[in-house]
Design an enzyme around this catalytic site. Sequence first.
Site, PDB file in Angstrom:
ATOM      1  N   HIS A   1      65.944  40.001 105.481  1.00  0.00           N
ATOM      2  CA  HIS A   1      65.168  41.326 105.623  1.00  0.00           C
ATOM      3  C   HIS A   1      63.801  41.196 105.226  1.00  0.00           C
ATOM      4  O   HIS A   1      63.340  40.484 104.385  1.00  0.00           O
ATOM      5  CB  HIS A   1      65.720  42.225 104.244  1.00  0.00           C
ATOM      6  CG  HIS A   1      65.058  43.442 104.081  1.00  0.00           C
ATOM      7  ND1 HIS A   1      64.790  44.240 105.124  1.00  0.00           N
ATOM      8  CD2 HIS A   1      64.567  43.958 103.136  1.00  0.00           C
ATOM      9  CE1 HIS A   1      64.113  45.323 104.537  1.00  0.00           C
ATOM     10  NE2 HIS A   1      63.936  45.045 103.438  1.00  0.00           N
TER      11      HIS A   1
ATOM     12  N   CYS B   1      68.002  49.162 102.742  1.00  0.00           N
ATOM     13  CA  CYS B   1      67.657  47.920 103.794  1.00  0.00           C
ATOM     14  C   CYS B   1      68.841  46.976 103.994  1.00  0.00           C
ATOM     15  O   CYS B   1      68.767  46.176 105.030  1.00  0.00           O
ATOM     16  CB  CYS B   1      66.625  47.396 103.085  1.00  0.00           C
ATOM     17  SG  CYS B   1      65.023  48.326 102.815  1.00  0.00           S
TER      18      CYS B   1
ATOM     19  N   ASN C   1      57.943  47.212 106.618  1.00  0.00           N
ATOM     20  CA  ASN C   1      59.239  47.018 106.157  1.00  0.00           C
ATOM     21  C   ASN C   1      60.119  48.192 107.024  1.00  0.00           C
ATOM     22  O   ASN C   1      59.719  49.446 106.568  1.00  0.00           O
ATOM     23  CB  ASN C   1      59.488  47.141 104.827  1.00  0.00           C
ATOM     24  CG  ASN C   1      61.152  47.199 104.182  1.00  0.00           C
ATOM     25  OD1 ASN C   1      61.745  47.352 105.085  1.00  0.00           O
ATOM     26  ND2 ASN C   1      61.127  47.272 102.845  1.00  0.00           N
TER      27      ASN C   1
END
Length: 354
Positions: A247, A110, A277
């Site tokens: 994020h 990520c 996500n």
Amino acid sequence: MQYATITGWGKCVPPAVLTNHDLATFIDTSDEWIKPRTGISQRHISHVNTSELATVAAQRALAAAGIDGSELDMIILATASPDTLIPNIASTVQANVGARCAAFDINAACSGFLYGLGLASSQIKSGQCKKVLVIGAERLTFYLDWSRRETAVLFGDGAGAVVVEASDVPGGVLGYELNNDPDGRDILKAGFGTAMDRFSAESLDFYIQFDGQEIFKRAINGMGKLSAQVLEKCSVDKDAVDLVIPHQANERIIDTLVSKMRIPKEKAFVNIANYGNTSAATIPIAICDALEKGLIKPNDTILSCAFGAGLTSAALLLKWGERITPVNISDAELPPCDQTGIELVSRAVNYFCK
């Protein structure tokens, strides 16, 4: 001195959507359970490979910058879910946009997009490159065991990209910090790779596994520490930050992070409700959405931070340029999709849940 400035941006999310209510039709969950815990209402499910998502995002970013793919000096593609390991899928995007340059994938999970953006800025500041395309693209739903509620509700597919160019005008990427916490390697993982027994059918049952509580704690500590470091390195006070683009893993993590950093919550951009996500794609998608909403203004100071499997973490401080509208609009589109999100995942759902 050369400065690394974002001049183009683009996103690509597949049209098919899987809502929380859709998830409730095949696992024990509900919108009332998912939304308060994560901030997620829906996620997009891709009907195409990761490289196709990346290509459309790249084409839109190139158009926004007003440049052609042939002008690029480098392509950096951040992904943990490539179509193929050999060759890298940056080469696929390169062929699709007509580039003749260095092209490679990186896997920092990520945090990958910020890793890539940091590397791109260093290439430009060193004089090695003038124009670099940085992409974050993921098809994480490929990895999901849909019977496991703790991961099935979290992830989605998508891509985002930016063009970074050399400029004589002070600004652009002011500084960045990258780190990895190897003690946390096993709390977020998917068992896909050469460690698999390729002769055992059981080895094909790879899926994302994670320890949610431990990740929550380490994510806040990692992002908070690196954000403080990059602000100190750049001699910028946190009160001078106009927008935080973190994020998008969990809205609770974002709220706790900005609270601990004593940054007003309204400065944190959050769009996780619409996408879930999307790993390396969350930050470039968020940049595009923030621009579309008019939340990024000329010369704004933007702090971005991320964490991911590894456990990687990254923070980057950016001074936006004068332009907040695209030079051109690309007509690039994904191929049509004639299935709903729940239809696209039905084969995997039948495998894992029945």
